[in-house]
Write a protein that holds these residues in place. Structure first.
Motif, PDB file in Angstrom:
ATOM      1  N   MET A  87       1.183  -0.800  -0.166  1.00 53.11           N
ATOM      2  CA  MET A  87      -0.178   0.339  -0.035  1.00 53.11           C
ATOM      3  C   MET A  87       0.607   1.680  -0.148  1.00 53.11           C
ATOM      4  N   ARG A  88       1.851   0.869   0.385  1.00 49.76           N
ATOM      5  CA  ARG A  88       2.583   2.029   1.112  1.00 49.76           C
ATOM      6  C   ARG A  88       3.482   3.072  -1.231  1.00 49.76           C
ATOM      7  N   SER A  89       4.057   1.820  -1.366  1.00 52.28           N
ATOM      8  CA  SER A  89       4.181   1.966  -2.293  1.00 52.28           C
ATOM      9  C   SER A  89       3.350   2.789  -3.532  1.00 52.28           C
ATOM     10  N   ILE A 216     -11.418   6.973   2.336  1.00 54.68           N
ATOM     11  CA  ILE A 216     -11.355   7.571   3.893  1.00 54.68           C
ATOM     12  C   ILE A 216     -10.355   7.756   4.935  1.00 54.68           C
ATOM     13  N   LEU A 217      -9.675   6.912   4.838  1.00 53.12           N
ATOM     14  CA  LEU A 217      -8.314   7.418   5.893  1.00 53.12           C
ATOM     15  C   LEU A 217      -7.942   9.344   4.758  1.00 53.12           C
ATOM     16  N   LEU A 218      -7.876   9.539   3.481  1.00 49.61           N
ATOM     17  CA  LEU A 218      -6.430  10.460   3.417  1.00 49.61           C
ATOM     18  C   LEU A 218      -7.557  10.891   3.708  1.00 49.61           C
ATOM     19  N   ALA A 221      -7.900  11.649   7.299  1.00 50.44           N
ATOM     20  CA  ALA A 221      -6.205  12.141   7.918  1.00 50.44           C
ATOM     21  C   ALA A 221      -5.494  13.593   6.956  1.00 50.44           C
ATOM     22  N   GLY A 222      -6.334  13.001   6.019  1.00 50.11           N
ATOM     23  CA  GLY A 222      -5.569  14.617   5.405  1.00 50.11           C
ATOM     24  C   GLY A 222      -6.833  16.486   5.734  1.00 50.11           C
ATOM     25  N   PHE A 223      -7.515  16.370   6.246  1.00 46.57           N
ATOM     26  CA  PHE A 223      -7.580  17.574   7.071  1.00 46.57           C
ATOM     27  C   PHE A 223      -7.674  17.508   9.186  1.00 46.57           C
ATOM     28  N   GLU A 224      -8.367  16.559   9.464  1.00 46.78           N
ATOM     29  CA  GLU A 224      -8.483  16.824  10.735  1.00 46.78           C
ATOM     30  C   GLU A 224      -7.055  17.193  11.250  1.00 46.78           C
ATOM     31  N   THR A 225      -6.337  16.435  11.404  1.00 45.75           N
ATOM     32  CA  THR A 225      -5.339  17.431  12.199  1.00 45.75           C
ATOM     33  C   THR A 225      -4.262  18.310  12.153  1.00 45.75           C
ATOM     34  N   THR A 226      -4.269  17.853  10.854  1.00 43.68           N
ATOM     35  CA  THR A 226      -3.775  19.872  10.134  1.00 43.68           C
ATOM     36  C   THR A 226      -4.877  20.538  10.479  1.00 43.68           C
ATOM     37  N   THR A 227      -5.877  20.875  10.535  1.00 42.87           N
ATOM     38  CA  THR A 227      -7.325  21.549  11.470  1.00 42.87           C
ATOM     39  C   THR A 227      -6.167  21.895  12.526  1.00 42.87           C
ATOM     40  N   VAL A 253       5.751  24.859  17.199  1.00 42.72           N
ATOM     41  CA  VAL A 253       3.697  24.462  17.543  1.00 42.72           C
ATOM     42  C   VAL A 253       3.624  22.243  17.375  1.00 42.72           C
ATOM     43  N   LEU A 254       4.364  21.347  15.840  1.00 44.34           N
ATOM     44  CA  LEU A 254       4.008  20.841  15.548  1.00 44.34           C
ATOM     45  C   LEU A 254       4.722  20.148  17.716  1.00 44.34           C
ATOM     46  N   ARG A 255       5.798  20.222  17.881  1.00 47.55           N
ATOM     47  CA  ARG A 255       6.581  19.960  18.756  1.00 47.55           C
ATOM     48  C   ARG A 255       5.305  20.065  19.843  1.00 47.55           C
ATOM     49  N   THR A 264       0.494   3.665  18.888  1.00 50.71           N
ATOM     50  CA  THR A 264       0.739   2.202  19.299  1.00 50.71           C
ATOM     51  C   THR A 264       1.645   1.313  19.166  1.00 50.71           C
ATOM     52  N   ARG A 265       1.938   0.649  19.428  1.00 53.33           N
ATOM     53  CA  ARG A 265       2.551  -1.349  18.506  1.00 53.33           C
ATOM     54  C   ARG A 265       2.330  -1.958  19.710  1.00 53.33           C
ATOM     55  N   VAL A 266       2.984  -3.298  19.550  1.00 55.68           N
ATOM     56  CA  VAL A 266       3.015  -4.267  19.649  1.00 55.68           C
ATOM     57  C   VAL A 266       4.173  -4.912  19.483  1.00 55.68           C
ATOM     58  N   ALA A 320       8.958   3.283   9.056  1.00 58.74           N
ATOM     59  CA  ALA A 320       7.827   3.037   7.692  1.00 58.74           C
ATOM     60  C   ALA A 320       6.590   3.540   8.188  1.00 58.74           C
ATOM     61  N   HIS A 321       5.739   4.078   9.178  1.00 60.80           N
ATOM     62  CA  HIS A 321       4.381   4.390   9.123  1.00 60.80           C
ATOM     63  C   HIS A 321       4.568   5.948   9.092  1.00 60.80           C
ATOM     64  N   ILE A 322       5.681   6.152   8.559  1.00 61.01           N
ATOM     65  CA  ILE A 322       6.562   8.216   9.005  1.00 61.01           C
ATOM     66  C   ILE A 322       4.800   9.012   7.870  1.00 61.01           C
ATOM     67  N   CYS A 323       4.590  10.083   8.449  1.00 56.34           N
ATOM     68  CA  CYS A 323       3.151  10.347   7.789  1.00 56.34           C
ATOM     69  C   CYS A 323       3.250  10.441   6.329  1.00 56.34           C
TER      70      CYS A 323
HETATM   71  C1  HEM Z   1       0.287   8.284   9.728  1.00 50.74           C
HETATM   72  C2  HEM Z   1       0.725  12.951  11.896  1.00 50.74           C
HETATM   73  C3  HEM Z   1      -2.026  14.770   8.211  1.00 50.74           C
HETATM   74  C4  HEM Z   1      -1.598  11.278   5.616  1.00 50.74           C
HETATM   75  C5  HEM Z   1       0.815   9.390  10.080  1.00 50.74           C
HETATM   76  C6  HEM Z   1       1.629   8.963  11.653  1.00 50.74           C
HETATM   77  C7  HEM Z   1       1.141  10.259  11.828  1.00 50.74           C
HETATM   78  C8  HEM Z   1       0.739  11.231  11.661  1.00 50.74           C
HETATM   79  C9  HEM Z   1       1.636  10.264  13.795  1.00 50.74           C
HETATM   80  C10 HEM Z   1       2.325   7.579  11.201  1.00 50.74           C
HETATM   81  C11 HEM Z   1       1.348   7.225  12.349  1.00 50.74           C
HETATM   82  C12 HEM Z   1       1.657   5.705  13.621  1.00 50.74           C
HETATM   83  O1  HEM Z   1       2.759   5.722  12.960  1.00 50.74           O
HETATM   84  O2  HEM Z   1       0.794   4.754  14.152  1.00 50.74           O
HETATM   85  C13 HEM Z   1      -0.250  13.038  11.365  1.00 50.74           C
HETATM   86  C14 HEM Z   1      -0.052  14.822  11.686  1.00 50.74           C
HETATM   87  C15 HEM Z   1      -0.783  15.849  10.460  1.00 50.74           C
HETATM   88  C16 HEM Z   1      -1.389  14.970   9.171  1.00 50.74           C
HETATM   89  C17 HEM Z   1      -0.107  15.958  12.716  1.00 50.74           C
HETATM   90  C18 HEM Z   1      -0.782  17.573  10.406  1.00 50.74           C
HETATM   91  C19 HEM Z   1       0.114  17.948  11.121  1.00 50.74           C
HETATM   92  C20 HEM Z   1      -1.686  14.443   7.235  1.00 50.74           C
HETATM   93  C21 HEM Z   1      -2.631  14.907   5.895  1.00 50.74           C
HETATM   94  C22 HEM Z   1      -2.158  13.010   5.286  1.00 50.74           C
HETATM   95  C23 HEM Z   1      -1.786  12.511   6.157  1.00 50.74           C
HETATM   96  C24 HEM Z   1      -2.099  15.892   5.649  1.00 50.74           C
HETATM   97  C25 HEM Z   1      -2.499  13.003   3.745  1.00 50.74           C
HETATM   98  C26 HEM Z   1      -3.206  13.959   2.910  1.00 50.74           C
HETATM   99  C27 HEM Z   1      -1.019   9.800   6.371  1.00 50.74           C
HETATM  100  C28 HEM Z   1      -1.184   8.609   6.339  1.00 50.74           C
HETATM  101  C29 HEM Z   1      -0.566   8.192   7.223  1.00 50.74           C
HETATM  102  C30 HEM Z   1      -0.123   8.905   7.735  1.00 50.74           C
HETATM  103  C31 HEM Z   1      -1.846   8.263   4.932  1.00 50.74           C
HETATM  104  C32 HEM Z   1      -0.524   6.161   7.218  1.00 50.74           C
HETATM  105  C33 HEM Z   1       1.070   6.178   6.856  1.00 50.74           C
HETATM  106  C34 HEM Z   1       1.576   4.530   7.260  1.00 50.74           C
HETATM  107  O3  HEM Z   1       1.466   3.823   8.054  1.00 50.74           O
HETATM  108  O4  HEM Z   1       2.587   4.039   6.338  1.00 50.74           O
HETATM  109  N1  HEM Z   1      -0.086  11.099  10.339  1.00 50.74           N
HETATM  110  N2  HEM Z   1      -0.457  13.671  10.152  1.00 50.74           N
HETATM  111  N3  HEM Z   1      -1.013  12.732   7.165  1.00 50.74           N
HETATM  112  N4  HEM Z   1      -1.089  10.103   7.764  1.00 50.74           N
HETATM  113 FE1  HEM Z   1      -0.302  11.836   8.581  1.00 50.74          FE
END
Ligand code: HEM
Length: 373
Positions: A87-89, A216-218, A221-227, A253-255, A264-266, A320-323
């Motif tokens: 999925m990541r690639s 749905i995740l995109l 995730a694409g707006f909630e956290t950025t909001t 601000v992020l920090r 979480t991890r296991v 691996a899961h960096i945002c």
């Molecule tokens: C993963 C934070 C914005 C898409 C993550 C993770 C964090 C994070 C902490 C990793 C979770 C983990 O390792 O368990 C944030 C924060 C954001 C933000 C703080 C805004 C300030 C976004 C945006 C998008 C996005 C704008 C997409 C447009 C994703 C996706 C993953 C992810 C797809 C999963 C990646 C993977 O599992 O390989 N995000 N995110 N995020 N984020 Fe963000």
């Protein structure tokens, strides 16, 4: 305080409202705190970083009968190898740095349009912090922007399921169903040029459920956290209006007030973190927000200081899961705070926090706005 008391307090309303004194208490106990034989709180910066980067520590992937959790389990965010790599690639192929950089003019235009339309007294969360990222992600995905007003309550209901408490949540499940139906309809005839069309075209590499879950995740995730990032940053500016609003400000601000506080991890097998043995199948609660306030990594951690040298918070995770959206989130926030600079912005009543630990932000942030234009 014991690690158990710290974890319990973090999940209480007072802990959710202000987890930072609890993080400080945790740091006094050490970087890695056993709660039980197989539950650990990971609080030190080096320890959290190590766990995120070591593939021995996987995403907890228990199957769930709860639709909202099941949906997230099928997305990249909750996938382990080999599904995660596949999925990541795929997502990285469509979500390229070039595509993100190409969005800058659209982001600037969206910010200017929103700022021009603001009344002198507004709720910053509703009229700006939500509107900007939802508009940008809809544009990127190719989701009709006319539908965006529906997404704030749905995303909020859905992500409530990510909190450490409340295993079952009917509102989260209803939101999962509604978003699922929305995207199932959209993928039948997706608008051209967006990520929805690109992912539909790559369909042979994703199951139907994975396609829906990742769309749905995109969106969410694409707006909630950025909001939340925009709101948390503005709240700091209201207290310290003279701060420079540049990329270093956004990083601080992020920090200082990370939109994602916990993941979480296991442990897949018996292992070690910062020299401490971890039994196989242990559950690790990674406090990203605490790592970002680790006094060993960030001297005087409770002080907001955009000039910190080597400021590398863990707010987007690591490994691996960096945002995947980190550069997009940074770009949106940098453009937004740059364009807000000419305005005089003052509080206009008490802000309210969302009652959440994992996703930290404001529900409302009433402001008064003048000048600028
Ligand atoms: C993963 C934070 C914005 C898409 C993550 C993770 C964090 C994070 C902490 C990793 C979770 C983990 O390792 O368990 C944030 C924060 C954001 C933000 C703080 C805004 C300030 C976004 C945006 C998008 C996005 C704008 C997409 C447009 C994703 C996706 C993953 C992810 C797809 C999963 C990646 C993977 O599992 O390989 N995000 N995110 N995020 N984020 Fe963000």
């Amino acid at each position: 305080m014991t690690p158990t008391e710290i974890l319990q307090d973090l999940m209480s309303p007072a802990g959710r409202a202000d987890p930072f004194p609890l993080y400080a208490a945790a740091h006094r106990l050490g970087p890695l705190l056993p709660v039980t034989d197989d539950i650990f709180l990971v609080v030190g910066y080096a320890a959290v970083n190590e766990v995120l980067r070591n593939p021995v520590f996987e995403i907890p992937a228990e199957p769930s009968s709860q639709p909202s959790l099941e949906l997230m389990q099928r997305s990249i965010l909750r996938a382990n190898p080999p599904d995660h790599g596949r999925m990541r690639s795929l997502l990285s192929q469509v979500f390229t740095p070039r595509r993100v950089a190409g969005l800058q003019p659209a982001i600037e235009a969206a910010v200017d349009e929103l700022l021009n339309g603001l009344a002198a007294e507004v709720d910053f969360m509703d009229r700006f912090a939500f509107q900007l990222p939802v508009t940008v992600i809809c544009e990127l995905l190719g989701v009709p922007t006319d539908d965006r007003h529906r997404f704030r309550p749905l995303a909020s209901d859905l992500t409530a399921a990510l909190e450490l408490t409340d295993a079952s949540d009917a509102a989260a499940d209803a939101a999962a169903r509604e978003l699922g139906e929305y995207f199932a309809y959209l993928i039948q005839d997706p608008p051209p040029d967006g990520l929805v069309a690109a992912l539909v075209a790559a369909r042979q590499r994703l199951s139907d459920e994975e396609l829906l879950a990742n769309l749905i995740l995109l969106l969410v995730a694409g707006f909630e956290t950025t909001t939340d990032l925009l709101g948390n940053g503005l709240a700091i500016l209201l207290r310290q209006p003279d701060l420079p609003t540049n990329a270093a400000f956004v990083e601080e601000v992020l920090r200082y007030d990370s939109p994602v506080q916990v993941t979480t991890r296991v442990a897949r097998e018996r292992s070690e973190i910062v020299g401490t043995p971890i039994p196989a199948a242990s559950n690790l609660v990674l406090l990203l927000g605490a790592a970002n306030r680790d006094p060993e990594r960030f001297p005087d951690p409770d002080r907001f200081d955009p000039l910190r040298p080597g400021n590398k918070p863990l707010s987007f995770g690591a490994g691996a899961h960096i945002c995947l959206g980190n550069s997009l989130a940074r770009l949106e926030a940098t453009v937004a705070f740059d364009r807000l600079r000419p305005f005089t912005i003052t509080p206009n009543g008490e802000p309210t926090r969302r009652d959440r630990l994992v996703l930290r932000g404001y529900q409302t942030l009433p402001i008064r706005l003048s000048g600028g234009r």
